[in-house]
Motif scaffolding. Sequence first.
Motif, PDB file in Angstrom:
ATOM      1  N   TYR A  40       0.804  -1.210   0.000  1.00  0.00           N
ATOM      2  CA  TYR A  40       0.000   0.000   0.000  1.00  0.00           C
ATOM      3  C   TYR A  40       0.841   1.265   0.000  1.00  0.00           C
ATOM      4  CZ  TYR A  40      -3.607  -3.397   1.041  1.00  0.00           C
ATOM      5  OH  TYR A  40      -4.448  -4.481   0.978  1.00  0.00           O
ATOM      6  N   ASP A  41       2.030   1.227   0.574  1.00  0.00           N
ATOM      7  CA  ASP A  41       2.881   2.416   0.556  1.00  0.00           C
ATOM      8  C   ASP A  41       3.280   2.786  -0.869  1.00  0.00           C
ATOM      9  OD1 ASP A  41       2.823   2.823   3.301  1.00  0.00           O
ATOM     10  OD2 ASP A  41       4.526   1.505   3.666  1.00  0.00           O
TER      11      ASP A  41
ATOM     12  N   LYS B  21      -4.675   0.383   5.003  1.00  0.00           N
ATOM     13  CA  LYS B  21      -3.598   0.583   5.984  1.00  0.00           C
ATOM     14  C   LYS B  21      -4.148   0.972   7.358  1.00  0.00           C
ATOM     15  CE  LYS B  21       0.282   2.393   5.369  1.00  0.00           C
ATOM     16  NZ  LYS B  21       1.348   3.419   5.213  1.00  0.00           N
TER      17      LYS B  21
END
Length: 311
Positions: A112-113, A143
């Motif tokens: 997700y980053d 997240k």
Amino acid sequence: MRVPLGLMALLAALISTAPVPASAEGGPAWDACVGLASTPDDRVKACSTVIDTKSETGRRLAGVYCNRGHGLTEKRELDAALSDLDEAVRLDPTYACAFNNRGRVYSFKRDYDRAIADYDQAIKLDPSMAMAYSNRGESRFNKGDIDGAFADFDAAIKRDPNYATAYANRGLVYYRKHDMAHALADYTTRIKLAPDLLAFIDRGNVYRDSEQLDRAAADYGEAIRVAPTDARGWRNRGMIRLYQGDNKGGLSDYDKALQYDPADVFSWNNRGQAKLRLGDKQGAIADFRKALELKPGLQTAQEQLKRLGAL
């Protein structure tokens, strides 16, 4: 966006295909590559044909790789999709489509980053891209950044007030915050814009949890109407009917749910409850055993079988 499993429906991830520059000549392969109605298989095949002809360069070629990457993403060939989208970025690092679609690949990979970083870049390149805000919101939601997700879904709606997916996603955030009035408002808008199966199930879930059972049953009935061969509408309405004491109606709905999804453990378990209430002890035992076979250790099925002397 990920939500808890069970009777709540999963929100599907948004499919994004940003337009590529129009072709003066067109042609079947080009049209299928960039056409929004193409299936993933057709898109991949057509874009591959365009790439093989070596007829395109620059932004147009980046768009072809971007669209083939999209098709591969929908086929869940994520590594191949990532390779195509990397190439699209290399060919034109100012092309927001490539960053947005590559973000989706990272999101499917649960990175997700990286997904958020790509959505950031897509938004920087095209601040009007509502889709990128909504997609970034989904990654933030996954997240655990609920407030950040809400801000993104809100931004997507401000940029495109007709963007149904953003209303669905913001509605889920309201639901998670137990703000049922705003959740209902967003889900109702979503239904006006895109009255599909999940739209009615999502709003039905809010009505269910607000103890407005007649309205919940009506929405699940609409889900059945728009998607009669999908088990989700049937099993959700079946549950409401059992809540309301309509055991025959519940049994009928679970029969349908299991016709279309015979691996659904909770439909087996709940149909067993309906049969038990209707006096069909052996039928109930068979359903509870099936539920336990599909999900060993399912407590409700175990307890019922013990009470019935069948375990």
